[in-house]
Structures are given as structure tokens and as C-alpha cells.
Design a protein around this motif. Structure first.
Motif, PDB file in Angstrom:
ATOM      1  N   GLY A 192       0.870  -1.354  -0.062  1.00  0.00           N
ATOM      2  CA  GLY A 192      -0.055   0.025   0.080  1.00  0.00           C
ATOM      3  C   GLY A 192       1.014   1.184  -0.118  1.00  0.00           C
ATOM      4  O   GLY A 192       2.213   1.242  -0.040  1.00  0.00           O
ATOM      5  N   LEU A 193       0.117   2.460  -0.038  1.00  0.00           N
ATOM      6  CA  LEU A 193       0.839   3.582   0.110  1.00  0.00           C
ATOM      7  C   LEU A 193       1.890   3.910   1.122  1.00  0.00           C
ATOM      8  O   LEU A 193       3.003   4.393   1.134  1.00  0.00           O
ATOM      9  CB  LEU A 193      -0.225   4.783  -0.053  1.00  0.00           C
ATOM     10  CG  LEU A 193       0.498   6.425  -0.173  1.00  0.00           C
ATOM     11  CD1 LEU A 193       1.121   6.444  -1.625  1.00  0.00           C
ATOM     12  CD2 LEU A 193      -0.721   7.387  -0.144  1.00  0.00           C
ATOM     13  N   SER A 194       1.445   3.437   2.208  1.00  0.00           N
ATOM     14  CA  SER A 194       2.040   3.674   3.469  1.00  0.00           C
ATOM     15  C   SER A 194       3.202   2.510   3.677  1.00  0.00           C
ATOM     16  O   SER A 194       3.799   2.458   4.808  1.00  0.00           O
ATOM     17  CB  SER A 194       1.261   3.960   4.786  1.00  0.00           C
ATOM     18  OG  SER A 194       0.374   2.847   4.966  1.00  0.00           O
ATOM     19  N   GLY A 195       3.144   1.470   2.949  1.00  0.00           N
ATOM     20  CA  GLY A 195       4.234   0.410   3.056  1.00  0.00           C
ATOM     21  C   GLY A 195       3.537  -0.975   3.575  1.00  0.00           C
ATOM     22  O   GLY A 195       4.262  -1.748   3.771  1.00  0.00           O
ATOM     23  N   GLU A 196       2.359  -1.014   4.028  1.00  0.00           N
ATOM     24  CA  GLU A 196       1.669  -2.025   4.496  1.00  0.00           C
ATOM     25  C   GLU A 196       1.693  -3.240   3.544  1.00  0.00           C
ATOM     26  O   GLU A 196       1.334  -2.830   2.248  1.00  0.00           O
ATOM     27  CB  GLU A 196       0.281  -1.916   5.324  1.00  0.00           C
ATOM     28  CG  GLU A 196      -0.762  -1.623   4.411  1.00  0.00           C
ATOM     29  CD  GLU A 196      -0.840  -0.126   3.715  1.00  0.00           C
ATOM     30  OE1 GLU A 196      -1.831   0.301   3.314  1.00  0.00           O
ATOM     31  OE2 GLU A 196       0.074   0.505   4.179  1.00  0.00           O
ATOM     32  N   ILE A 197       1.721  -4.333   4.001  1.00  0.00           N
ATOM     33  CA  ILE A 197       1.821  -5.586   2.911  1.00  0.00           C
ATOM     34  C   ILE A 197       0.346  -6.364   3.117  1.00  0.00           C
ATOM     35  O   ILE A 197       0.113  -6.803   4.348  1.00  0.00           O
ATOM     36  CB  ILE A 197       3.089  -6.142   2.871  1.00  0.00           C
ATOM     37  CG1 ILE A 197       4.465  -5.398   2.297  1.00  0.00           C
ATOM     38  CG2 ILE A 197       2.883  -7.420   2.010  1.00  0.00           C
ATOM     39  CD1 ILE A 197       5.744  -6.252   2.519  1.00  0.00           C
ATOM     40  N   THR A 198      -0.383  -6.759   2.054  1.00  0.00           N
ATOM     41  CA  THR A 198      -1.342  -7.529   2.098  1.00  0.00           C
ATOM     42  C   THR A 198      -1.087  -8.602   1.172  1.00  0.00           C
ATOM     43  O   THR A 198      -0.857  -8.422   0.056  1.00  0.00           O
ATOM     44  CB  THR A 198      -2.534  -6.809   1.943  1.00  0.00           C
ATOM     45  OG1 THR A 198      -2.961  -5.839   2.759  1.00  0.00           O
ATOM     46  CG2 THR A 198      -3.816  -7.699   1.753  1.00  0.00           C
ATOM     47  N   ASN A 199      -1.088 -10.080   1.314  1.00  0.00           N
ATOM     48  CA  ASN A 199      -1.120 -10.987   0.656  1.00  0.00           C
ATOM     49  C   ASN A 199      -2.328 -11.280  -0.100  1.00  0.00           C
ATOM     50  O   ASN A 199      -3.282 -11.465   0.548  1.00  0.00           O
ATOM     51  CB  ASN A 199      -0.367 -12.128   1.240  1.00  0.00           C
ATOM     52  CG  ASN A 199       1.020 -11.888   1.707  1.00  0.00           C
ATOM     53  OD1 ASN A 199       1.788 -11.508   0.934  1.00  0.00           O
ATOM     54  ND2 ASN A 199       1.185 -12.356   3.081  1.00  0.00           N
ATOM     55  N   SER A 200      -2.256 -11.765  -1.447  1.00  0.00           N
ATOM     56  CA  SER A 200      -3.402 -11.843  -2.068  1.00  0.00           C
ATOM     57  C   SER A 200      -3.695 -13.599  -1.762  1.00  0.00           C
ATOM     58  O   SER A 200      -2.886 -14.243  -1.604  1.00  0.00           O
ATOM     59  CB  SER A 200      -3.370 -11.815  -3.558  1.00  0.00           C
ATOM     60  OG  SER A 200      -2.199 -12.632  -4.115  1.00  0.00           O
ATOM     61  N   LEU A 201      -5.182 -13.806  -2.049  1.00  0.00           N
ATOM     62  CA  LEU A 201      -5.583 -15.010  -1.799  1.00  0.00           C
ATOM     63  C   LEU A 201      -5.151 -16.187  -2.953  1.00  0.00           C
ATOM     64  O   LEU A 201      -5.176 -17.383  -2.748  1.00  0.00           O
ATOM     65  CB  LEU A 201      -6.955 -15.342  -1.312  1.00  0.00           C
ATOM     66  CG  LEU A 201      -7.187 -14.763  -0.086  1.00  0.00           C
ATOM     67  CD1 LEU A 201      -8.740 -14.802   0.444  1.00  0.00           C
ATOM     68  CD2 LEU A 201      -6.544 -15.287   1.285  1.00  0.00           C
ATOM     69  N   GLY A 202      -5.391 -15.468  -4.279  1.00  0.00           N
ATOM     70  CA  GLY A 202      -5.238 -16.139  -5.481  1.00  0.00           C
ATOM     71  C   GLY A 202      -5.641 -15.286  -6.425  1.00  0.00           C
ATOM     72  O   GLY A 202      -5.987 -14.030  -6.486  1.00  0.00           O
ATOM     73  N   GLU A 203      -5.989 -15.633  -7.701  1.00  0.00           N
ATOM     74  CA  GLU A 203      -6.403 -15.238  -8.736  1.00  0.00           C
ATOM     75  C   GLU A 203      -7.810 -15.650  -9.515  1.00  0.00           C
ATOM     76  O   GLU A 203      -7.915 -16.856  -9.188  1.00  0.00           O
ATOM     77  CB  GLU A 203      -5.525 -15.185  -9.828  1.00  0.00           C
ATOM     78  CG  GLU A 203      -4.185 -14.464  -9.714  1.00  0.00           C
ATOM     79  CD  GLU A 203      -3.421 -14.553 -10.798  1.00  0.00           C
ATOM     80  OE1 GLU A 203      -2.446 -13.472 -11.222  1.00  0.00           O
ATOM     81  OE2 GLU A 203      -3.310 -15.422 -11.860  1.00  0.00           O
TER      82      GLU A 203
END
Length: 258
Positions: A192-203
Motif C-alpha cells: 500500500g501507499l504507507s508500506g503495509e503489505i497484504t497478501n492475495s489469496l489467489g487469482e
């Protein structure tokens, strides 16, 4: 301009044989010179404009023909420092740090020949004008649209030109009838903009309909609270050849028929 203008007296009908009959002046109602070349008419229009009698024809503050070419752009400020960004690249866009390094060390002979020829198609020109403005008041709204996806009407779809991926929320696909079993497992860290990381579950690939065009669009699925059901990023905009205007609050893209 009707009766708002002060018309001159009719000219004396003499020496007409000396005047050029191909030139006509609607202001003096005479021949011999063109209307746009007459100085007296310009002064009359300026007088009426300063009195506010032509505000519906020449609005103040607008782009007036008299001001075209008179103003000059401001010179750019002096640059005292250059700020670069050091990044490791993006697996999403297909450019990693190692790939970029290999690319930089390649010689010109090793690189494949790239054609710079541009193919000219018959696609219509995408443009915006004042008729596209739905609200004339000043706003800072995000561009939110409604789309038809997999036979479902999905509201709260954010068009984000700053997003490098198309995102859809897990709750949204569950409401559409999908489940996590329908996902192609692919974990990608989203920063994200502030550097936080979110992992995707899939496509997941979902048919997305817009303006008569139905495309198979690939989305990354994430689980978490969100204001929007779907975020359409640059991949969808490039796929549709679309142009988004936050100011006009609409998206335009060429189609075979308009």
C-alpha cells in the motif's frame, strides 16, 4: 447579437463601382471590406463586453479569443536536487531486479529487433468536453462506477489509475456465487501507499461487461475490510484502451461502433 449592438448608419450609396463586391460587411451592411477586418466593430463589441451586455456570449474568465496567444507559460523553477527512487521491481509487472540488471548488461546485438512502426487503426478519438460534466460544482470525488460481472450487477467499483493490479474482495466473489475453491492459488504481496503489505489469496478470471464490450478480466482476490467491492487498475484500463477522467466523473473507451 440582435438589438444589443449599436448599428451604424447606412452608408451613402455612392462610388459603389470602386468597391470590391466580393467583400461584405454585415456590421456596416455594405460591400468593400470584410466584417472581421473592421476596427469599429471590435471596439463596439469591447464596449458591450465591459458593460456586461454580452456575458452570455463572452463569459468572463473563459477562454476568449482575444486572450489566445497573449499569455506566456511561467518558466520552470530552478532544479537544485534530483530525487530518485530505488526499488527492486515488481513481479506483477514482470520486471524484477535481476531481470532489469540482465537487461542493462545486454549488448545492442543481443537485443531483439523492435519495430517502432505504429499501426493506424480506425478507432474513434477518445475525448472529453463540457457535456460530459455531470456536476458543475467543484468536487474531489473518486471515480466510482457500476459494472456487470458474471451476470451480477456490482456496485462500488473504484477506477484507480494508480493501481497496478485489478482487485476484488473475497466477500464480493462469495456474493457472486464463487468460493475459494474457484481461485487459482497465487500469493502476491500487495504494498500500500504507507508500506503495509497484504497478501492475495489467489487469482480469478471473471467476465466483465462495460459499454457493449465483454472481456475476460483477471483479478487478485484479497480478504479484508474495504470501502469498495472491486478496484479496477491499469490492467483493465489498458485492456479496454480506456481513458478515465476524475474531473468529468466518467470513463471512455473506443468500441467498433462508437
Amino acid at each position: 447579437m440582435g438589438d444589443e449592438i449599436r448599428w451604424p448608419r447606412p452608408p451613402v450609396e455612392r462610388q459603389l463601382w470602386r468597391k470590391d463586391s466580393k467583400k461584405k460587411c454585415e456590421f456596416y451592411r455594405d460591400i468593400g471590406h470584410n466584417t472581421e477586418d473592421y476596427y469599429t466593430l471590435r471596439m463596439e463589441i469591447r464596449r458591450l463586453y465591459e458593460q456586461g451586455e454580452l456575458s452570455h456570449l463572452l463569459p468572463r474568465g473563459g477562454n476568449q479569443q482575444d486572450n489566445v496567444g497573449s499569455a506566456k507559460p511561467t518558466a520552470p523553477p530552478t532544479c537544485t536536487k534530483i530525487i530518485n527512487v530505488i526499488t527492486g521491481g515488481s513481479d506483477i509487472s514482470g520486471l524484477t531486479y535481476s531481470a532489469a540488471k540482465r537487461r542493462a548488461t545486454e549488448t545492442k546485438e543481443d537485443r531483439p529487433e523492435i519495430s517502432c512502426r505504429v499501426s493506424h487503426s480506425n478507432l474513434p478519438v477518445v475525448a472529453f468536453d463540457e457535456e460530459d460534466i455531470h456536476d458543475s460544482q467543484e468536487h474531489h470525488d473518486a471515480l466510482i462506477i457500476t459494472l456487470s460481472m458474471a451476470n451480477c450487477t456490482v456496485r462500488k467499483v473504484l477506477v484507480d489509475t494508480g493501481s497496478s493490479v485489478n482487485l476484488i474482495m473475497l466477500k464480493t466473489i462469495e456474493n457472486m456465487g464463487f468460493s475459494e475453491k474457484d481461485l487459482q492459488k497465487k500469493t502476491i504481496p500487495l504494498v500500500g501507499l504507507s508500506g503495509e503489505i497484504t497478501n492475495s489469496l489467489g487469482e480469478i478470471v471473471i467476465p466483465t461487461y462495460a459499454g457493449g464490450i465483454n472481456k475476460q478480466v483477471r483479478y487478485l482476490v484479497i480478504d479484508g475490510p474495504s470501502t469498495y467491492n472491486v478496484i479496477l487498475g491499469r490492467p483493465w484500463l489498458y485492456l479496454m484502451k480506456a481513458i478515465a477522467s476524475m474531473y468529468h466523473q466518467c470513463v471512455k473507451f473506443p468500441t467498433p461502433w462508437e
